[in-house]
Design a protein around this motif. Structure first.
Motif: not given
Length: 272
Positions: A188-217
């Motif tokens: 429900x609420x964006x955490x460091x884990x959620x957003x760190x994966x957005x910045x990850x330079x790993x192919x599975x994580x590319x273009x993921x986790x776009x929400x700023x605050x609400x992961x359910x989006x």
């Protein structure tokens, strides 16, 4: 210097006094230094980006509100403001993050816009300063997408201010070098884990986790990626320079034809 600038600097000092010790107490990457690589570059963003972004945001929103003023009836704003502040705040957070999600995803999908957003993704060590490395054009357009519906629908200034404060603190938290988790609330609420994966330079994580605050989006949009582990590598393969003034010029510089610039990973070329 205006009073609002002094308040911003005071808030930033408080944030630094909280998050610098916190990153030492519960770090994700224990080997990472407090003064990590290119930290001074991000201090420049922290100190000098604010006024440019404020002017740009106010200009864009004011210009678009001229047209929306003829479309949205005044009665809509009156009805919205008649709601309790707590309810307005919840609605503001949801609407603003929908706007953020759509704008953020667009910056990943459009090659020219990606060149602005790549500056933010060039950070290779996440910490409380990392969230401030954002190109002004990127921040102005993304924040406009968040704030425009709020002003257009006439939400109370108090609800918008509450959202802005929550956004600022959460933005620092999700970029911080901490292993703080929210348990079952992480969906429900964006955490460091959620957003760190957005910045990850790993192919599975590319273009993921776009929400700023609400992961359910991201759940709704089909873009959620949050495995049990934390990423080990951050950054982008794009040739983003590491100095403040060079990063500001990066999206505009001549040289590589736009077709040669790394396209979004959805096309299978590089991390965003």
């Amino acid at each position: 210097m205006q009073l609002s600038d002094l308040v911003d600097l005071k808030a930033l000092l408080v944030i630094a006094l909280i998050f610098i010790p916190l990153e030492q107490l519960v770090p994700h990457h224990e080997e990472q230094k407090t003064l990590r690589r290119h930290w001074l570059n991000d201090v420049f963003y922290l100190l000098f980006n604010g006024i440019v972004i404020k002017i740009g945001l106010l200009s864009v929103v004011a210009l678009m509100m001229v047209g929306l003023g003829y479309i949205v009836p005044g009665s809509v704003g009156a009805a919205v403001r008649s709601q309790p502040i707590w309810l307005q705040t919840i609605e503001v957070i949801i609407l603003a993050d929908i706007g953020f999600y759509l704008a953020h995803r667009t910056f990943h999908a459009v090659p020219f816009l990606w060149r602005f957003h790549a500056v933010h993704h060039s950070i290779e060590e996440m910490d409380w300063l990392a969230g401030h490395r954002v190109h002004p054009v990127d921040q102005i357009l993304t924040k406009s997408a968040s704030y425009l519906p709020l002003f257009a629908l006439g939400f109370s200034p108090a609800a918008i201010v509450i959202y802005a404060v929550i956004y600022q603190w959460q933005s620092v938290l999700v970029h911080s070098n901490t292993r703080i988790g929210f348990g079952p609330l992480k969906w429900i609420f964006a955490s460091p884990k959620f957003h760190h994966w957005h910045h990850a330079n790993e192919r599975q994580a590319y273009d993921k986790n776009f929400a700023g605050q609400l992961p359910f989006l991201d759940v709704i949009g089909g873009t959620l990626y949050m495995p049990d582990r934390m990423p080990s590598k951050y950054g982008t393969d794009d040739p983003v320079p590491q100095l403040y003034h060079e990063q500001l010029a990066y999206p505009f510089v001549a040289g590589k034809p736009l077709d040669d610039v790394s396209l979004p990973s959805a096309i299978g070329e590089t991390q965003k």
